[in-house]
Scaffold this motif. Structure first.
Motif, short mmCIF file in Angstrom:
data_model
loop_
_atom_site.label_atom_id
_atom_site.label_comp_id
_atom_site.label_asym_id
_atom_site.label_seq_id
_atom_site.Cartn_x
_atom_site.Cartn_y
_atom_site.Cartn_z
N GLY A 261 -33.54 -82.15 -24.84
CA GLY A 261 -32.64 -81.09 -25.25
C GLY A 261 -32.39 -81.14 -26.74
O GLY A 261 -33.06 -81.85 -27.50
N ALA A 262 -31.40 -80.39 -27.20
CA ALA A 262 -31.10 -80.31 -28.62
C ALA A 262 -29.62 -80.04 -28.81
O ALA A 262 -28.94 -79.52 -27.92
N GLN A 263 -29.10 -80.41 -29.98
CA GLN A 263 -27.69 -80.15 -30.27
C GLN A 263 -27.50 -79.81 -31.73
O GLN A 263 -28.33 -80.13 -32.58
N VAL A 264 -26.39 -79.14 -31.99
CA VAL A 264 -25.97 -78.86 -33.35
C VAL A 264 -24.66 -79.59 -33.58
O VAL A 264 -23.82 -79.66 -32.68
N SER A 265 -24.50 -80.17 -34.74
CA SER A 265 -23.28 -80.91 -35.04
C SER A 265 -22.92 -80.74 -36.50
O SER A 265 -23.76 -80.43 -37.34
N HIS A 266 -21.66 -80.95 -36.78
CA HIS A 266 -21.16 -80.84 -38.15
C HIS A 266 -20.36 -82.10 -38.47
O HIS A 266 -19.59 -82.59 -37.66
N SER A 267 -20.59 -82.63 -39.67
CA SER A 267 -19.85 -83.80 -40.12
C SER A 267 -19.68 -83.70 -41.62
O SER A 267 -20.03 -82.69 -42.24
N GLY A 268 -19.15 -84.76 -42.21
CA GLY A 268 -18.98 -84.80 -43.65
C GLY A 268 -20.30 -84.74 -44.39
O GLY A 268 -20.34 -84.50 -45.60
N ARG A 269 -21.40 -84.96 -43.67
CA ARG A 269 -22.73 -84.90 -44.30
C ARG A 269 -23.41 -83.56 -44.06
O ARG A 269 -24.60 -83.40 -44.32
N GLY A 270 -22.66 -82.59 -43.54
CA GLY A 270 -23.20 -81.26 -43.37
C GLY A 270 -23.51 -80.93 -41.92
O GLY A 270 -23.40 -81.77 -41.03
N GLN A 271 -23.89 -79.69 -41.68
CA GLN A 271 -24.25 -79.23 -40.33
C GLN A 271 -25.74 -79.42 -40.12
O GLN A 271 -26.55 -79.07 -40.97
N VAL A 272 -26.08 -80.00 -38.98
CA VAL A 272 -27.49 -80.29 -38.71
C VAL A 272 -27.80 -79.98 -37.25
O VAL A 272 -26.91 -79.88 -36.40
N GLU A 273 -29.10 -79.85 -36.98
CA GLU A 273 -29.58 -79.70 -35.61
C GLU A 273 -30.52 -80.88 -35.32
O GLU A 273 -31.24 -81.35 -36.20
N ALA A 274 -30.46 -81.36 -34.08
CA ALA A 274 -31.31 -82.47 -33.67
C ALA A 274 -32.02 -82.10 -32.37
O ALA A 274 -31.38 -81.71 -31.40
N GLY A 275 -33.34 -82.22 -32.38
CA GLY A 275 -34.13 -81.93 -31.20
C GLY A 275 -34.67 -83.21 -30.58
O GLY A 275 -34.35 -84.32 -31.03
N PRO A 276 -35.48 -83.10 -29.55
CA PRO A 276 -36.02 -84.28 -28.87
C PRO A 276 -36.76 -85.21 -29.84
O PRO A 276 -37.55 -84.75 -30.66
N GLY A 277 -36.45 -86.49 -29.76
CA GLY A 277 -37.09 -87.47 -30.62
C GLY A 277 -36.41 -87.69 -31.96
O GLY A 277 -36.77 -88.62 -32.69
N TYR A 278 -35.42 -86.88 -32.29
CA TYR A 278 -34.72 -87.04 -33.56
C TYR A 278 -33.84 -88.30 -33.55
O TYR A 278 -33.23 -88.65 -32.54
N VAL A 279 -33.78 -88.96 -34.70
CA VAL A 279 -32.84 -90.05 -34.90
C VAL A 279 -31.49 -89.45 -35.28
O VAL A 279 -31.43 -88.57 -36.15
N ILE A 280 -30.42 -89.88 -34.63
CA ILE A 280 -29.08 -89.38 -34.92
C ILE A 280 -28.18 -90.55 -35.29
O ILE A 280 -28.29 -91.63 -34.71
N THR A 281 -27.31 -90.34 -36.27
CA THR A 281 -26.44 -91.42 -36.75
C THR A 281 -25.03 -90.92 -37.00
O THR A 281 -24.79 -89.71 -37.19
#
Length: 280
Positions: free
Chosen positions: A43-63
């Motif tokens: 799956g995939a998600q969109v998120s927002h943090s102090g480092r900006g808004q990003v999208e992450a798809g399958p296989g993405y590294v998230i921190t």
């Protein structure tokens, strides 16, 4: 793993927590008191943090970094699944010192490093296949009870490859000096019944000034920041085996149901399910 499930697994490294999850929950803005690094498995998600808004798809590294205000929602109607390793700051401080060539810290040194050596993940989401493979290998090793030596070595490789920025700092260098005492009032005792006047008095600002400065510095209003600190305290108490009612009272919530509502909104799982997972 059934839909909507969060599973906390035993870790071979003290101070490292392994969590696998599958959910379509849209997480409200919240923070963690640990570093987090993991991989989006499906799956995939969109998120927002102090480092900006990003999208992450399958296989993405998230921190995520400690104290970083962030949220997260699935893209589309489906679920997304991920595996995360949450690292206590003292663990990351010791590893970053080794990576920088300063040598392994003693226990006392590590405590100092956790306050003075700031390590930050720079990319909230990144398509980095080699790093993703190492993270998943580390996750598999720490949850399978692989030797501590092998796990420690792979953790160092992961953090070195993740490329976190390292700077010597007090940990509050981005906050105005006038605000540090006010923020510390909340950090030192999240359960305390504080007023805006208390925070203003501690910072030497007017109530309106501290309200605006607090939001600029932390990304949250003073009340929202206090609730996040209470949620983090409740999580720690629950992991330590305290009853849900006891954790709610000790963390400063009006009652257990109040804690539960905010807990689910922030973390997508009820305190009861969190307690069951933590005790697994």
């Amino acid at each position: 793993m059934p839909a909507g499930q969060f599973h906390m697994q035993r870790s071979a490294i003290p101070g490292v927590q392994a969590v696998s999850a599958r959910s379509r929950h849209a997480f409200a803005r919240h923070t963690h008191d640990q570093f987090g690094i993991g991989v989006m498995r499906a799956g995939a998600q969109v998120s927002h943090s102090g480092r900006g808004q990003v999208e992450a798809g399958p296989g993405y590294v998230i921190t995520v970094n400690p104290g970083e205000v962030h949220d997260g929602a699935p893209i589309g109607d489906g679920e997304r699944a991920w595996q995360m390793l949450y690292l206590d700051p003292v663990v990351v401080a010791g590893c970053s010192a080794d990576i920088a060539g300063d040598g392994p810290p003693t226990l006392g040194d590590a405590c100092v490093l956790s306050r003075t050596l700031r390590y930050e993940f720079e990319h909230p989401a990144r398509n980095q296949p080699d790093l993703a493979r190492r993270i998943l290998a580390l996750y598999a090793q720490v949850t399978a009870g692989t030797s501590r030596l092998a796990c420690d070595a792979l953790l160092l490789h992961v953090l070195a490859q993740a490329g976190g920025a390292q700077v010597l700092a007090s940990g509050r260098e981005s906050e105005p000096a006038s605000l540090r005492h006010a923020i510390s009032l909340v950090d030192d005792d999240p359960a305390a019944a504080l007023s805006l006047a208390d925070l203003a008095g501690a910072s030497g600002l007017s109530r309106y000034q501290v309200l605006r400065a607090f939001s600029r510095a932390t990304g949250l209003t003073p009340h929202a920041y206090q609730l996040q600190r209470r949620l983090l305290l409740a999580r720690r108490l629950i992991r330590q085996g305290m009853t849900l009612a006891g954790a709610a009272a000790s963390a400063g919530f009006a009652d257990q149901s109040h804690m539960t509502r905010l807990f689910v909104r922030a973390y997508g799982v009820s305190p009861r399910r969190y307690a069951l997972a933590a005790g697994a």
